[in-house]
Write a protein that holds these residues in place. Structure first.
Motif, PDB file in Angstrom:
ATOM      1  N   TYR A  63       0.872  -1.213  -0.073  1.00  0.00           N
ATOM      2  CA  TYR A  63       0.028   0.072   0.012  1.00  0.00           C
ATOM      3  C   TYR A  63       0.935   1.416  -0.118  1.00  0.00           C
ATOM      4  O   TYR A  63       1.734   1.557   0.836  1.00  0.00           O
ATOM      5  N   PHE A  64       0.768   2.266  -0.799  1.00  0.00           N
ATOM      6  CA  PHE A  64       1.153   3.562  -1.017  1.00  0.00           C
ATOM      7  C   PHE A  64       0.347   4.476  -0.876  1.00  0.00           C
ATOM      8  O   PHE A  64      -0.760   4.492  -1.419  1.00  0.00           O
ATOM      9  N   GLU A  65       0.204   5.160   0.426  1.00  0.00           N
ATOM     10  CA  GLU A  65      -0.615   6.221   0.884  1.00  0.00           C
ATOM     11  C   GLU A  65      -1.921   5.752   0.906  1.00  0.00           C
ATOM     12  O   GLU A  65      -2.920   6.373   0.357  1.00  0.00           O
ATOM     13  N   ASN A  66      -2.026   4.476   1.456  1.00  0.00           N
ATOM     14  CA  ASN A  66      -3.288   3.725   1.657  1.00  0.00           C
ATOM     15  C   ASN A  66      -3.983   3.169   0.518  1.00  0.00           C
ATOM     16  O   ASN A  66      -5.140   2.838   0.731  1.00  0.00           O
ATOM     17  N   LYS A  67      -3.276   3.312  -0.708  1.00  0.00           N
ATOM     18  CA  LYS A  67      -3.908   2.663  -1.844  1.00  0.00           C
ATOM     19  C   LYS A  67      -3.181   1.333  -2.093  1.00  0.00           C
ATOM     20  O   LYS A  67      -1.818   1.556  -2.400  1.00  0.00           O
ATOM     21  N   GLY A  68      -4.073   0.319  -2.531  1.00  0.00           N
ATOM     22  CA  GLY A  68      -3.356  -1.072  -2.483  1.00  0.00           C
ATOM     23  C   GLY A  68      -2.711  -1.118  -4.020  1.00  0.00           C
ATOM     24  O   GLY A  68      -3.285  -0.578  -5.090  1.00  0.00           O
ATOM     25  N   LEU A  69      -1.440  -1.331  -4.022  1.00  0.00           N
ATOM     26  CA  LEU A  69      -0.627  -1.706  -5.335  1.00  0.00           C
ATOM     27  C   LEU A  69      -0.625  -2.986  -5.801  1.00  0.00           C
ATOM     28  O   LEU A  69      -0.675  -3.370  -6.918  1.00  0.00           O
ATOM     29  N   MET A  70      -0.902  -4.040  -4.892  1.00  0.00           N
ATOM     30  CA  MET A  70      -0.881  -5.187  -5.125  1.00  0.00           C
ATOM     31  C   MET A  70      -1.682  -5.994  -3.872  1.00  0.00           C
ATOM     32  O   MET A  70      -1.455  -5.861  -3.000  1.00  0.00           O
ATOM     33  N   LEU A  71      -2.439  -7.001  -4.581  1.00  0.00           N
ATOM     34  CA  LEU A  71      -3.365  -7.491  -3.326  1.00  0.00           C
ATOM     35  C   LEU A  71      -3.069  -9.013  -3.635  1.00  0.00           C
ATOM     36  O   LEU A  71      -2.790  -9.638  -4.730  1.00  0.00           O
ATOM     37  N   GLU A  72      -3.326  -9.818  -2.435  1.00  0.00           N
ATOM     38  CA  GLU A  72      -3.279 -11.073  -2.241  1.00  0.00           C
ATOM     39  C   GLU A  72      -4.102 -11.894  -3.361  1.00  0.00           C
ATOM     40  O   GLU A  72      -5.168 -11.614  -3.511  1.00  0.00           O
TER      41      GLU A  72
END
Length: 72
Positions: A63-72
């Protein structure tokens, strides 16, 4: 309350079927400085390669600034 800039959770990285990391966590908040310590040079090199984008995680969340970049 500090603003969270980067949150890396439960990252697993394999290279050629060999696990480089089973669980890698890192949280960085605005205004903080960090040093990262590893048990050996092999783990340190793998972490640097991951942070440079040379190794892709096989699972985990970023997460960068609470935005998901990669999810499981």
């Amino acid at each position: 309350m500090k603003k969270e800039l980067l949150n890396i959770e439960n990252i697993r990285i394999n290279d050629g079927g060999f696990p480089l990391f089973k669980r890698f966590y890192l949280r960085i908040f605005k205004g903080e400085s960090h040093g990262i310590v590893f048990d050996n040079a092999f783990e340190k090199k793998a972490a640097i390669r991951f942070m440079q984008g040379e190794l892709a995680p096989t699972s985990g969340s970023i997460y960068f600034e609470n935005k998901g970049l990669m999810l499981e």
